[in-house]
Design an enzyme around this catalytic site. Structure first.
Site, PDB file in Angstrom:
ATOM      1  N   LEU A 118      31.267  23.644  13.994  1.00  0.00           N
ATOM      2  CA  LEU A 118      31.105  22.608  15.013  1.00  0.00           C
ATOM      3  C   LEU A 118      31.825  23.704  16.086  1.00  0.00           C
ATOM      4  O   LEU A 118      32.746  24.405  16.078  1.00  0.00           O
ATOM      5  CB  LEU A 118      32.372  21.563  14.670  1.00  0.00           C
ATOM      6  CG  LEU A 118      31.855  20.481  13.844  1.00  0.00           C
ATOM      7  CD1 LEU A 118      33.139  19.331  13.527  1.00  0.00           C
ATOM      8  CD2 LEU A 118      30.892  19.626  14.539  1.00  0.00           C
ATOM      9  N   ASP A 119      31.469  23.424  17.325  1.00  0.00           N
ATOM     10  CA  ASP A 119      31.735  24.410  18.568  1.00  0.00           C
ATOM     11  C   ASP A 119      33.240  24.120  18.865  1.00  0.00           C
ATOM     12  O   ASP A 119      33.761  23.297  18.635  1.00  0.00           O
ATOM     13  CB  ASP A 119      30.729  24.289  19.500  1.00  0.00           C
ATOM     14  CG  ASP A 119      30.417  23.052  20.011  1.00  0.00           C
ATOM     15  OD1 ASP A 119      31.870  22.158  20.437  1.00  0.00           O
ATOM     16  OD2 ASP A 119      29.539  22.476  20.577  1.00  0.00           O
ATOM     17  N   LEU A 120      33.609  24.956  19.794  1.00  0.00           N
ATOM     18  CA  LEU A 120      34.964  25.013  20.224  1.00  0.00           C
ATOM     19  C   LEU A 120      35.363  23.675  20.806  1.00  0.00           C
ATOM     20  O   LEU A 120      36.421  23.096  20.320  1.00  0.00           O
ATOM     21  CB  LEU A 120      35.048  26.106  21.334  1.00  0.00           C
ATOM     22  CG  LEU A 120      36.502  26.267  22.113  1.00  0.00           C
ATOM     23  CD1 LEU A 120      37.408  26.893  21.047  1.00  0.00           C
ATOM     24  CD2 LEU A 120      36.429  27.109  23.392  1.00  0.00           C
TER      25      LEU A 120
END
Length: 266
Positions: A118-120
């Site tokens: 999951l991205d930032l």
């Protein structure tokens, strides 16, 4: 003493030989990709000889050392549901020194790898496992495990454009598979909540597709991955899936033939 199995067929299961990166991942030491990098970095030796390539097979009798320490004994597959907060990157180390998922995990977890990322700025369900083969099984596009998200959009939502995503779309030369979208209501102004379901999970897929439609994703929460649900798990918390539940939800992985097939793909 030099290893005697350099030319052993890596897929010769009858001889008990397996690729060393798979053995390292199954021991919960790292992911298979990390194992391959560690090998090329010269951190791994077999029977006293340092390896320089992951194209190598081992048998149970071989003595494997990583950074001079014996490889841990393989553990049964374990899976954890983790509620990733916003602001963490899904990596063990970050070149920009941003906080990582693995630096903020609750105490008591074994060494684990993530199933995908999951991205930032995304939050929600992230699967963690001590078994690299299980991570690979869950990530494989061929298994087409459904991922569900709740997203909040800013912009003028066109219902027709969203409906057409069910046929797939190509953005900047990248082809994305069918994306199912359902309106969940408005949070006021030009913000709307949508439920999104997909089966590929390419890098930043939802954000890129919505941007292509002139919409900005300002919140993204993954609510499920395959048969596993985020539910009411608190942000930053992790809970283990019981062994019986894990086997019940993933019978294909624990069937010997399916597991070996998943592990043999690279």
């Amino acid at each position: 003493m030099k290893p005697t199995n350099v030319h052993r067929d890596p897929l010769n299961r009858d001889a008990g030989a397996e690729r060393i990166a798979k053995v390292m991942a199954r021991a919960g030491l790292c992911s298979r990709r990390d194992a391959e990098r560690w090998i090329t970095d010269g951190r791994v030796s077999v029977n006293g000889t340092r390896l320089d390539s992951p194209a190598f097979t081992v048998v149970p009798e071989d003595r494997i050392l990583v950074d001079g320490k014996p490889l841990p004994a393989s553990e049964p597959p374990r899976l954890f549901l983790y509620h990733k907060p916003v602001g963490l990157v899904t990596t063990a180390r970050d070149e920009k020194n941003r906080p990582t998922v693995f630096s903020r995990l609750p105490p008591g977890l074994p060494r684990v790898v993530s199933v995908g990322r999951l991205d930032l700025n995304s939050e929600g369900l992230l699967l963690l496992t001590n078994d690299g083969g299980l991570a690979r099984f869950l990530e494989l596009p061929a298994n087409a495990l459904q991922r569900c998200y709740r997203i909040r959009l800013h912009g003028a939502v066109n219902a027709g454009s969203l409906a057409r995503l069910a046929q797939g779309i190509t953005v900047d030369g990248v082809k994305y598979g069918p994306i199912e979208v359902r309106m969940e209501g408005s949070s006021g102004g030009s913000n709307a909540w949508l439920a999104v379901t997909l089966r590929e999970g390419k890098n930043r897929e939802i954000r890129k597709v919505m941007a292509h439609l002139g919409l900005q994703v300002n919140r993204l929460i993954r609510t499920s991955y395959g048969p596993f649900q985020l539910g009411q798990l608190a942000s930053g918390a992790a809970v283990e899936v019981s062994p019986a539940n894990l086997r019940g939800k993933l019978p294909g992985y624990f069937a010997q033939g399916s597991r070996l097939e998943a592990e043999s793909e690279d």
